[in-house]
Design a protein around this motif. Structure first.
Motif, mmCIF file in Angstrom:
data_model
loop_
_atom_site.group_PDB
_atom_site.id
_atom_site.type_symbol
_atom_site.label_atom_id
_atom_site.label_comp_id
_atom_site.label_asym_id
_atom_site.label_seq_id
_atom_site.Cartn_x
_atom_site.Cartn_y
_atom_site.Cartn_z
ATOM 1 N N ILE A 23 0.852 -1.209 0.000
ATOM 2 C CA ILE A 23 0.000 0.000 0.000
ATOM 3 C C ILE A 23 0.883 1.251 0.000
ATOM 4 N N VAL A 24 1.903 1.238 0.840
ATOM 5 C CA VAL A 24 2.834 2.382 0.925
ATOM 6 C C VAL A 24 3.511 2.626 -0.419
ATOM 7 N N SER A 57 10.002 0.300 3.181
ATOM 8 C CA SER A 57 9.132 0.810 2.112
ATOM 9 C C SER A 57 8.806 2.276 2.325
ATOM 10 N N ILE A 58 8.483 2.627 3.577
ATOM 11 C CA ILE A 58 8.124 4.025 3.854
ATOM 12 C C ILE A 58 9.362 4.918 3.826
ATOM 13 N N ILE A 59 10.492 4.392 4.291
ATOM 14 C CA ILE A 59 11.753 5.160 4.270
ATOM 15 C C ILE A 59 12.183 5.443 2.828
ATOM 16 N N LEU A 62 9.982 8.101 1.265
ATOM 17 C CA LEU A 62 10.344 9.438 1.750
ATOM 18 C C LEU A 62 11.627 9.943 1.075
ATOM 19 N N MET A 63 12.577 9.041 0.884
ATOM 20 C CA MET A 63 13.832 9.405 0.216
ATOM 21 C C MET A 63 13.588 9.847 -1.219
ATOM 22 N N GLN A 64 12.785 9.086 -1.932
ATOM 23 C CA GLN A 64 12.508 9.398 -3.338
ATOM 24 C C GLN A 64 11.836 10.759 -3.495
ATOM 25 N N GLU A 65 11.063 11.145 -2.489
ATOM 26 C CA GLU A 65 10.369 12.433 -2.546
ATOM 27 C C GLU A 65 11.169 13.555 -1.873
ATOM 28 N N LYS A 70 12.808 13.372 7.562
ATOM 29 C CA LYS A 70 11.785 12.458 8.073
ATOM 30 C C LYS A 70 12.305 11.016 8.136
ATOM 31 N N VAL A 71 13.258 10.707 7.243
ATOM 32 C CA VAL A 71 13.850 9.363 7.205
ATOM 33 C C VAL A 71 14.473 9.021 8.558
#
Length: 496
Positions: A23-24, A57-59, A62-65, A70-71
């Motif tokens: 989902i993330v 997955s969430i990290i 966040l990196m890609q964006e 936040k990472v």
């Protein structure tokens, strides 16, 4: 999709860590970062305990964006779970994020922590660390890391070699970088166009143009096709090696014939290079072509052209180009303003120079040291040394730190209009401050003393100049000879 995910979260159906990760990833791909974070915490608090893979997955999202800060928060939260430990993917993301944030020491600490936890760094992590050590100027540490990587059985990739060659080139160790490239080829590691571009760049910057061109010509045999960056690098190297204009134009035509479209940076290189070669008409034609191709105005290219037009005493044409840049961009950079102010000051149009200086402040473009120096230089030329000194004080009050050129401009003004005593007073202040005099400062005061007939003081200053490691140049001797000639002339007139 979003409605379906919301319904899924609210429903009693079970959602496992793998489902949450998916989902993330889906929300991340659709740039719905805040929604992905909201879903992550809703599901985490009500339905499942995230695994390292879920956190990764969430990290990674966040990196890609670009949410690098936040990472680190997610990493701390992950460590606080007690049963969810960072893995290689987590450390890779964190080290990369810290590198991008300029927090190199934190990245190094995490790298060491990772190894202490029994995890083996990947080639990607080693490559990231290489870039960090080179950035910090720790060249030997970077080379040691390559050795460690090989000992650990982790084969360097083409990206590792690219970082290594780029870092060594930036450190001035060109021969070493080139040897590593040749050994890489011998070891069977296939280069890509990015690596080749870096090697061509370091050879070009080192003045080894023939080798750079030879590598360019051998790209096809290495399975690489030159791109716009490759041609830009060759063209820039041709300018730096003072190649004939005809050779540069041939390469430019070759680029277009190969089906590669020039970029905005290509035109910027050509315009700046032609300006430096005093091929002003060719530079203007390139600007026209750049405009025809639909590229937005490039302030750096305009700056080079305005400066060249000013040097050619074509001040109205320079000002017209300056106005064109403002109309097309809505504003202009502090550096372009500085160039225009400098040339207005040189040709005695000080009122217009002052107007431009005030205009840039009014438009919210804070004057930098170059703009202040340009206006002070114009004031000194107009004999307004006291006003220039006042501007120097204003500059400091406004938080713009003067450079040595700022002080030399004022020193020159005092030497010409204030007499030797005021010039010596400022020169002494400079010696007792952090802004130590250079050869220009010495020559300025030396000329002032010589013109005033203070030859004994001038001789002492020449001795001091030599003791401080400054070589006498043409200006040094010219100042003395001019003064001696004036004394002889005055003596002959007195005898008559």
């Amino acid at each position: 999709m979003w409605k379906m995910i919301q319904e899924m979260v609210k429903s009693p159906c079970a959602i496992g860590p793998a489902d949450l990760s998916e989902i993330v990833k889906i929300l991340g791909r659709t740039k719905m970062v805040n929604k992905a974070l909201a879903v992550f915490y809703q599901i985490k608090n009500r339905k499942c305990n995230p695994t390292a893979s879920t956190y990764n997955s969430i990290i990674l999202m966040l990196m890609q964006e670009g949410h690098h800060e936040k990472v680190h928060e997610l990493y701390n939260e992950m460590c606080g779970e007690g049963n969810c430990f960072p893995d290689t993917v987590t450390y890779s993301a964190l080290i990369s994020s810290f590198g991008k944030l300029g927090r190199e020491n934190s990245a190094i600490r995490l790298f060491e922590e990772m190894k202490e936890n029994g995890l083996y760094p990947t080639a990607k992590i080693y490559t990231t660390m290489l870039g960090i050590f080179f950035k910090l100027g720790k060249v030997e540490k970077a080379l040691g890391l390559v050795g460690e990587m090989k000992e650990a059985g982790c084969a360097p990739t083409v990206y590792t070699y690219t970082e290594l060659i780029r870092g060594l080139g930036a450190a001035g160790r060109v021969e070493e970088a080139y040897s590593i490239f040749l050994k890489m080829l011998d070891d069977g590691c296939k280069p890509d166009v990015v690596l080749i571009n870096n090697v061509i760049n370091l050879l070009g910057r080192a003045g080894r143009l023939a080798e750079a061109i030879k590598l360019f010509e051998g790209m096809e045999s290495l399975g690489c096709t030159p791109n716009v960056v490759t041609y830009n690098t060759i063209i820039k190297s041709l300018f730096e090696s003072k190649a004939p204009v005809s050779d540069i134009i041939l390469w430019y035509e070759k680029m277009k014939t190969s089906g590669i479209r020039p970029s905005s940076y290509t035109y910027s290189i050509l315009i700046d290079g032609f300006c430096k070669k005093n091929s002003l008409e060719k530079a203007l034609l390139m600007l026209e072509e750049m405009d025809e191709k639909g590229f937005p105005p490039c302030p750096a290219a305009y700056c080079s052209l305005i400066n060249s037009l000013g040097r050619a005493k074509r001040y109205d044409a320079a000002h017209e180009l300056f106005q064109e840049l403002k109309e097309n961009c809505g504003s202009s950079s502090a550096r372009v303003y500085a160039v225009m102010i400098k040339h207005f000051g040189k040709c005695g149009r000080l009122t217009e120079a002052v107007d431009l200086f005030n205009e840039m402040k009014r438009l919210g473009c804070s004057p930098d040291v170059y703009a202040y120096n340009a206006l002070m230089s114009g004031m000194v030329r107009a004999g307004m040394t006291d006003e220039a000194q006042s501007l120097l004080r204003t500059m400091e009050e406004n938080g713009c730190v003067p450079d040595l050129n700022s002080y030399n401009i004022i020193l020159n003004g005092l030497a010409r209009t204030g007499g030797p005593h005021r010039a010596m007073e400022m020169f002494t202040k400079m010696k007792n401050s952090k802004m130590k005099p250079d050869v220009v400062s010495y020559n300025t005061v030396l000329g002032c003393l010589s013109r005033a007939g203070m030859f004994e003081e001038a001789a002492k200053l020449m001795k001091e100049m030599h003791l401080n490691g400054f070589e006498y140049d043409r200006i040094t001797y010219s100042s003395i000879l001019e003064a001696v000639g004036k004394v002889d002339e005055d003596s002959k007139l007195a005898a008559l």
